[in-house]
Design an enzyme around this catalytic site. Structure first.
Site, PDB file in Angstrom:
ATOM      1  N   CYS A  96      72.032  82.260  52.427  1.00 58.10           N
ATOM      2  CA  CYS A  96      71.597  82.648  53.769  1.00 58.10           C
ATOM      3  C   CYS A  96      70.869  81.484  54.460  1.00 58.10           C
ATOM      4  O   CYS A  96      71.504  80.517  54.842  1.00 58.10           O
ATOM      5  CB  CYS A  96      70.766  83.925  53.685  1.00 58.10           C
ATOM      6  SG  CYS A  96      70.709  84.807  55.249  1.00 58.10           S
ATOM      7  N   HIS A 211      73.619  87.897  50.098  1.00 54.33           N
ATOM      8  CA  HIS A 211      72.539  87.626  49.135  1.00 54.33           C
ATOM      9  C   HIS A 211      72.888  88.103  47.724  1.00 54.33           C
ATOM     10  O   HIS A 211      72.551  89.239  47.353  1.00 54.33           O
ATOM     11  CB  HIS A 211      71.269  88.360  49.576  1.00 54.33           C
ATOM     12  CG  HIS A 211      70.592  87.754  50.746  1.00 54.33           C
ATOM     13  ND1 HIS A 211      69.536  86.869  50.646  1.00 54.33           N
ATOM     14  CD2 HIS A 211      70.814  87.905  52.064  1.00 54.33           C
ATOM     15  CE1 HIS A 211      69.138  86.507  51.847  1.00 54.33           C
ATOM     16  NE2 HIS A 211      69.894  87.119  52.730  1.00 54.33           N
ATOM     17  N   GLU A 213      71.399  87.370  45.023  1.00 54.40           N
ATOM     18  CA  GLU A 213      70.160  87.610  44.260  1.00 54.40           C
ATOM     19  C   GLU A 213      69.571  88.988  44.545  1.00 54.40           C
ATOM     20  O   GLU A 213      68.651  89.432  43.853  1.00 54.40           O
ATOM     21  CB  GLU A 213      69.138  86.500  44.552  1.00 54.40           C
ATOM     22  CG  GLU A 213      68.319  86.626  45.832  1.00 54.40           C
ATOM     23  CD  GLU A 213      69.097  86.326  47.115  1.00 54.40           C
ATOM     24  OE1 GLU A 213      70.330  86.144  47.069  1.00 54.40           O
ATOM     25  OE2 GLU A 213      68.445  86.303  48.187  1.00 54.40           O
TER      26      GLU A 213
END
Ligand SMILES: NC(=O)CC[C@H](N)C(=O)O
Length: 244
Positions: A96, A211, A213
């Site tokens: 991002c 994302h 993560e």
């Protein structure tokens, strides 16, 4: 074998560094979070790391454009060190805001040239987009991060996620399979050719708007009660561990 180390780079406004460090550690890395000021004073430190992570957030308040100021800072103080370490095989992940930095610094799509030839512009909708959606990895891409991922879901949260470049640049990226990740349905940002993430020609440097993560545990998925959730985000980090 000793656990490989990953440097998570932060600055004012970074806000996804803890999640990124956690995801890397779940995959077997030892993360160390370092402020850009500390690294700029000691660029030789990079040589001790197997990987570099540029997390999401609002670095420097997204002033001028998202990622622009951190990219300028890295160009001023750390570009040769980054290029040398990428050349020796260091893996790089930009998520991002981290992807926005890699693109604006020009480490993507080509860290050797390090010239900005693509950008992430404001979403076509004009608003901050925050949702889960389907993405698909190009199985022919050299990208080490997306190996074997196929189609999966990931969450996104951004205002400036519309990947765009001149047609000739897009054609070259597609031809080299550097478009490692695309939106499988409609792009939330209006990205050219549905692009969600690109890698460098070696496949070791990779940036994406969604994302990974944020999906490292089955409970992260909004439909977790259905019990079918294999956290695809974690597989990006496991792929990196396998590639080290
Ligand atoms: N989650 C993020 O990293 C957001 C990136 C950037 N601040 C944007 O809104 O586009």
């Amino acid at each position: 074998m000793a656990s490989p180390s990953v440097l998570i780079l932060r600055t004012a406004g970074t806000n996804c560094d803890a999640e990124m460090a956690h995801a890397f550690s779940l995959a077997g890395f030892t993360p160390e979070t370092v402020h850009v000021n500390a690294l700029a004073g000691e660029p030789g430190r990079l040589a001790g790391f197997a990987a570099l992570g540029l997390p999401g957030g609002f670095s420097h308040g997204d002033d001028i454009a998202a990622g622009r100021i951190l990219a300028a800072r890295l160009r001023q103080d750390l570009l040769p060190a980054l290029q040398e370490n990428i050349e020796r095989g260091m893996l790089v992940l930009g998520v991002c805001n981290g992807f926005q930095v890699l693109v604006k610094l020009g480490l993507l799509p080509d860290p050797v040239a390090a010239v900005q030839i693509t950008t992430l512009a404001r979403n076509r909708s004009g608003i901050f987009h925050d949702a889960w959606h389907h993405v698909a990895a190009d199985e022919e891409s050299p990208c080490v991060w997306t190996r074997g991922l196929g189609e999966h879901e990931l969450p996104s949260a951004h205002a400036e996620g519309r990947f765009t470049a001149p047609a000739a640049v897009l054609d070259a990226l597609e031809e080299n399979h550097q478009v490692a990740l695309r939106y499988a349905g409609e792009s939330p940002s209006g990205s050219d050719r549905g692009i969600a993430g690109i890698c460098d020609p070696t496949g070791r440097v990779f940036g994406l708007m969604p994302h990974p993560e944020r999906w490292t545990d089955p409970l992260h998925h909004p439909a977790w009660t259905s019990g079918k959730q294999d956290p695809a985000g974690l597989r990006y980090f496991r792929n990196a561990r396998d590639a080290v």
